[in-house]
Design a protein around this motif. Structure first.
Motif, mmCIF file in Angstrom:
data_model
loop_
_atom_site.group_PDB
_atom_site.id
_atom_site.type_symbol
_atom_site.label_atom_id
_atom_site.label_comp_id
_atom_site.label_asym_id
_atom_site.label_seq_id
_atom_site.Cartn_x
_atom_site.Cartn_y
_atom_site.Cartn_z
ATOM 1 N N HIS A 70 -27.058 -15.829 -28.075
ATOM 2 C CA HIS A 70 -27.561 -16.510 -29.267
ATOM 3 C C HIS A 70 -29.072 -16.412 -29.309
ATOM 4 N N ASP A 71 -29.593 -15.876 -30.378
ATOM 5 C CA ASP A 71 -31.037 -15.792 -30.629
ATOM 6 C C ASP A 71 -31.845 -15.284 -29.440
ATOM 7 N N PRO A 72 -31.632 -14.055 -29.012
ATOM 8 C CA PRO A 72 -32.475 -13.529 -27.931
ATOM 9 C C PRO A 72 -33.922 -13.361 -28.406
ATOM 10 N N VAL A 73 -34.853 -13.502 -27.487
ATOM 11 C CA VAL A 73 -36.283 -13.344 -27.820
ATOM 12 C C VAL A 73 -36.761 -12.027 -27.224
ATOM 13 N N VAL A 74 -37.287 -11.176 -28.120
ATOM 14 C CA VAL A 74 -37.745 -9.852 -27.684
ATOM 15 C C VAL A 74 -39.271 -9.814 -27.746
ATOM 16 N N TYR A 75 -39.903 -9.160 -26.783
ATOM 17 C CA TYR A 75 -41.366 -9.059 -26.799
ATOM 18 C C TYR A 75 -41.794 -8.023 -27.828
ATOM 19 N N GLU A 76 -42.631 -8.471 -28.769
ATOM 20 C CA GLU A 76 -43.061 -7.549 -29.816
ATOM 21 C C GLU A 76 -44.583 -7.414 -29.895
ATOM 22 N N GLY A 77 -45.288 -7.996 -28.939
ATOM 23 C CA GLY A 77 -46.753 -7.930 -28.966
ATOM 24 C C GLY A 77 -47.253 -6.588 -28.475
#
Lengths: 250, 282
Positions: free
Chosen positions: B170-177
């Motif tokens: 549920h709602d994984p957080v991916v690094y996008e910086g």
């Protein structure tokens, strides 16, 4: 760029060391050492910036020199004889040698991994750096006591030992908390370096017991001085990589 | 049959006192600590040479490990027996050393600032508590095998009639910086959620992440690994590896750590209060 900062820091510490024995250039030596500390700390900041919220890997050998120099500058404050503090050249010599090791035997190029994204991991690493630097400075003070008598030391060995042991213990407790939250175990045997950590805790527990209770007056000083070999051998060596020539500067 | 002579109580008590003093002697503490320092320093190259011998220590439990991996690799593991012996002796020494002194500090004739004088003794007791906690943890903890799961796949049956366990995302957080160039599109938080269903059909959802275990029915669920690590190429997770442990002794060593920290703090304050450090630090 990061390696250039590290190499500059090493060069500055080397220069400060070269200037430290001569009476006329000791003030300049302090100034150059301050520059070395700043450069070293900027390098550490760059490593943290490039890894946060994860913990940068294998910084042990790289992070100790600037903190040791900082503690040395604190010890060489005006109330302790300022730039003429007799332990100054020895401290700078140690700082320079440790920094040289990290330039020629680098291991700090490993990428961090997600499991190190923990405040306990970050705190563990920071307390480790500070603890090692405090133990080394305690060795310098104990050496001064042996060489120049009680007046030259004024209880500073015990102060730095107590501080180092407190920091090392905090490193141990935060490391265990991280281990418990990450793996569910108090000690994880995936990394052999864990026993080096224990070894220094036991070593300094022994030395500190002798200092706190005033027993074995000569032996305890020799044991504190032996820390100058013990810490690099047991706690700095595992953070060094293979020999690299020419060293990477940029 | 000869009569067995029983020692006189006075003599026995004197012997006991002598033994107690010897067991808690400071010189003994120093010698044990130095022995342990050398023992553990020597262990570093031995563990490095034989890491695979030590990794199962956390999985199979202490007693099984000692009689299998430990016993049959003695050339690499002998130091571990030394460590256990040394820590046991240190625990006895710390207990005997402090118990004799604590009464003098907290007893009827106690002096001002007695609380701070307890600092070193608290750290001594903490060493005993931590050592017992580690021992309990390695002896009594239970690690469940077969913990690799497929998200939204078949559930795993839990022991002790606790029900079943399934994993969903549920709602994984991916690094996008851009700061962490090596980490582009990697998961910062894979967003795993455990679905625990009791035998009665009651469903509990718990989040699990690295360094953030979930607790259910006396078991702790640790995220050990997952795959793939990156969101690209797009696709669902293939594998989640969980470390499921039941460790009734963990609270003991965690309590020991807390006691040690308090003792250390009291000791440092006492050192400063006694002006041993004050003149030097200020």
């Amino acid at each position: 760029m990061e390696r250039l900062l590290l190499s500059s820091s090493t060069g500055l510490f080397g220069l400060a060391w070269g200037l430290s024995p001569r009476r006329g250039t000791r003030k300049l030596s302090r100034l150059v050492a301050w520059l070395g500390v700043l450069t070293g700390l900027v390098y550490l900041f760059a490593r943290y910036y490039g890894a946060w919220p994860m913990t940068p890997m294998y910084l042990g050998s790289v992070a100790v020199p600037p903190f040791l120099a900082l503690f040395g500058l604190w010890s060489a404050r005006p109330t302790q004889g300022g730039p003429h503090w007799p332990g100054w050249p020895l401290t700078l010599g140690l700082v320079f040698c440790l920094d040289l090791l990290s330039v020629f035997f680098p291991k700090d190029f490993y990428l961090p991994f997600l499991k190190t994204a923990s405040l306990f991991s970050q705190a563990h690493l920071l307390f480790c750096f500070l603890g090692k630097a405090a133990f080394l400075l305690a060795g310098v003070w104990a050496g001064l006591r042996l060489w120049a008598g009680p007046g030259a030391e004024n209880g500073q060995t015990r102060l730095w030992l107590a501080l180092g042991f407190a920091l090392w213990t905090l490193a141990m407790l935060t490391g265990e908390a991280w281990s418990y939250l990450g793996w569910g175990l108090p000690v994880v045997w995936d990394e052999a370096v864990i026993v080096c950590f224990m070894a220094s805790w036991f070593y300094y527990a022994a030395v500190l017991h002798l200092f706190v209770t005033s027993r074995w007056p000569r032996a305890r000083l020799y044991l504190a001085v032996a820390g100058l070999v013990w810490v690099p051998l047991v706690n700095v060596l595992p953070d060094l990589g293979p020999w690299r020539w020419p060293p990477s500067l940029g | 049959m000869d009569k067995v002579k029983s020692p006189r109580p006075g003599k026995f008590l004197a012997w006991l006192q002598k033994a107690w003093r010897l067991a808690g002697h400071l010189d003994l503490a120093v010698l044990i600590c130095l022995f342990l320092a050398l023992d553990t320093a020597l262990a570093y190259p031995l563990i490095q040479k034989s890491l695979s011998t030590f990794i199962p220590l956390g999985e199979v439990g202490l007693l099984t490990w000692l009689t299998t991996y430990g016993r049959f690799n003695l050339s690499h593991t002998f130091w571990f027996y030394g460590l256990m012996l040394g820590v046991t002796l240190l625990g006895i020494n710390a207990f005997c050393c402090s118990t004799a002194r604590v009464w003098a500090i907290v007893g009827p004739g106690r002096q001002r600032g007695w609380l701070y004088k307890l600092g070193p003794h608290l750290t001594h007791y903490a060493v005993v508590v931590m050592a017992l906690g580690y021992l309990g943890s390695y002896v009594f903890s239970q690690a469940l095998p077969g913990r690799a799961l497929i998200p939204d796949g078949p559930p795993l049956k839990l022991p002790r009639n606790l029900g079943t366990l399934a994993v969903s995302v549920h709602d994984p957080v991916v690094y996008e910086g851009e700061r962490l160039s090596f980490f582009q599109n990697w998961y910062l938080d894979p967003g795993f959620r455990l679905k625990l269903t009791s035998p009665e059909g009651q469903v509990t959802y718990l989040k699990v992440a690295y360094n953030r275990p979930a607790h259910y029915g006396g078991y702790n669920f640790y995220l050990a690994d997952f795959y793939p690590k990156s969101a690209e190429p797009a696709g669902s997770y293939k594998m989640v590896s969980l470390s499921i442990r039941r460790d009734p002794a963990s609270r003991i060593y965690l309590a020991g750590m807390a006691i040690f920290a308090v003792g250390l703090l009291l000791w440092l304050v006492d050192l400063r209060k006694a002006s041993r450090l004050k003149k030097l630090v200020v």
